[in-house]
Design an enzyme around this catalytic site. Structure first.
Site, short mmCIF file in Angstrom:
data_model
loop_
_atom_site.label_atom_id
_atom_site.label_comp_id
_atom_site.label_asym_id
_atom_site.label_seq_id
_atom_site.Cartn_x
_atom_site.Cartn_y
_atom_site.Cartn_z
N SER A 100 129.34 1.52 171.29
CA SER A 100 130.74 1.66 171.70
C SER A 100 131.46 0.32 171.80
CB SER A 100 130.82 2.38 173.05
OG SER A 100 130.04 1.71 174.01
N ASP A 131 137.28 0.70 181.44
CA ASP A 131 136.70 1.84 182.17
C ASP A 131 135.47 1.32 182.91
OD1 ASP A 131 134.69 1.66 180.26
OD2 ASP A 131 135.33 3.44 179.15
N HIS A 186 133.22 -0.46 179.79
CA HIS A 186 133.66 -1.28 178.65
C HIS A 186 134.67 -2.34 179.03
CE1 HIS A 186 132.30 2.64 177.02
NE2 HIS A 186 131.63 1.82 176.24
#
Ligand SMILES: *[C@@H]1O[C@H](CO)[C@@H](O)[C@H](O)[C@H]1NC(C)=O
Ligand SMILES: *[C@@H]1O[C@H](CO)[C@@H](O)[C@H](O)[C@H]1NC(C)=O
Length: 351
Positions: A37, A315, A318
């Site tokens: 991610s 978040d 991340h």
């Protein structure tokens, strides 16, 4: 503002404009991105997984809004793409339609890891093994475009950006309720098994023409807000066990870099990132920019914080774009040899 501060601002300004001065050809003809991610730019959007973020407030600072990037703006891979002088971002494998794949493809997938099972409690993802298979497919397409005589020379000159392994801990080893690895391996054995499996994928990429490898070490996983809130203990700031595990992985990855640089003298491997020093995120609620759900991702359509640059995390997992920028700039131009071994990306691309 005193004189010294002003001088420093001028120096910083000149330094960053030097890096961003984009003239003519990119520094490498092509860039292939493998990872999770931290690098995903939309490959998970059409997968039936919780690990996808093609919704607001993700992308609030990205031209065009949400794309599947797990941050407010650009990823480190995007920023490096720009530093290297590419006119556009590298397209995600899931959407290469109409894209110039000769310039590179991004295979990264949120929740994915080196191990096939990693992250799959959230739904399917594209593990490192599958990413290599996708690259095999792209190489045969590029061969059709360039011809079999020219293709190897082209692929040899590309940069291969590989940032993967965090989820083998966050979404595998440290979730014993879903995965058996924790009971099967000590942290040291697990790091060895991961790096061994990773080495087979890197060898496969070498077999497909890769010669310039920029591998990323893992950051301090135990200082990620979600980890502190789910595994933290009162008396320590970060989750020590997770930081130690990341450190073991980084040491073994560094040893692999040394081994490959000897065994594959036609290639160069470097390791960047993976600073073992942890940043101070004592105030978790202030560190995170958006309102997160129990999965640690931003709640759809909730208003995020206003000044994103003041929050290290977008978040609960991340980093924000401002942190990604620092990561990319440091990997490209490392001010200390401990941050890029045995050289940084600016030197790797010149070889
Ligand atoms: C992982 O998945 C890849 C791609 O599907 C497959 O080739 C490989 O054998 C699998 N590895 C393991 C250890 O199961
Ligand atoms: C953490 O602190 C709270 C409140 O001070 C206490 O009730 C709890 O037992 C502590 N937990 C651990 C794991 O030390």
């Amino acid at each position: 503002m005193d004189c010294e501060t002003k001088l420093w601002l001028v120096v910083i300004f000149l330094f960053s404009s030097a890096i961003y001065c984009v003239v003519g050809e990119p520094q490498v003809p092509c860039l292939f991105i493998f990872g999770d991610s931290l690098s995903d730019s939309g490959n998970n959007n059409n997968l039936n997984t919780d690990a996808k973020v093609n919704y607001r407030p993700y992308g609030i600072d990205f031209p065009g809004g949400p794309t599947g990037r797990f941050t407010n703006g650009r990823t480190s891979a995007d920023i490096l793409t720009q530093i290297l002088g590419f006119p556009n971002f590298i397209p995600p494998y899931a959407n290469t339609e109409g894209a110039d794949i000769v310039l590179g493809v991004n295979y990264a997938s949120g929740a994915a890891g080196i191990r096939n099972e990693t992250g799959t409690h959230l739904g399917p993802d594209i593990s490192m093994g599958l990413q290599v298979q996708h690259h095999t497919d792209i190489v045969s397409q590029i061969t059709k475009i360039l011809g079999s005589e020219k293709v190897q020379e082209h692929l040899n000159k590309c940069l291969y950006y590989v940032n993967i392994g965090s989820n083998d801990y966050l979404n595998n080893y440290f979730l014993p309720q879903f995965y058996p690895s924790n009971g099967k391996y000590t942290a040291d054995q697990y790091a060895a098994a991961l790096v061994k499996e990773h080495s087979t994928y890197l060898k496969a990429l070498h077999g497909l023409g890769a010669r310039k490898f920029s591998l990323f070490g893992l950051g301090p996983l135990g200082c990620i807000p979600h980890e502190i809130s789910t595994h933290g203990k009162n008396n320590s700031l970060c989750v020590k066990e997770e930081n130690n595990a990341a450190k073991l992985f980084n040491e073994k990855l560094k040893a692999l870099v040394d081994r490959f640089n000897k065994e594959l003298p036609d290639s160069k491997f470097i390791i960047v990132g993976g600073a073992t020093k942890s940043h101070d995120v004592k105030l978790i609620d202030i560190a995170i920019c958006c309102k997160v759900g129990s999965n640690g991702q931003c709640i759809p359509d909730e208003k995020p914080c206003r000044v994103r640059d003041l929050h290290p995390f977008f978040d609960a997992f991340h980093p924000t774009e401002v942190v990604n920028k620092l990561t990319a700039e440091t990997a490209y131009h490392a001010l200390s040899p401990s941050l890029a071994y045995p050289m940084d990306i600016s030197h790797l691309v010149k070889l």
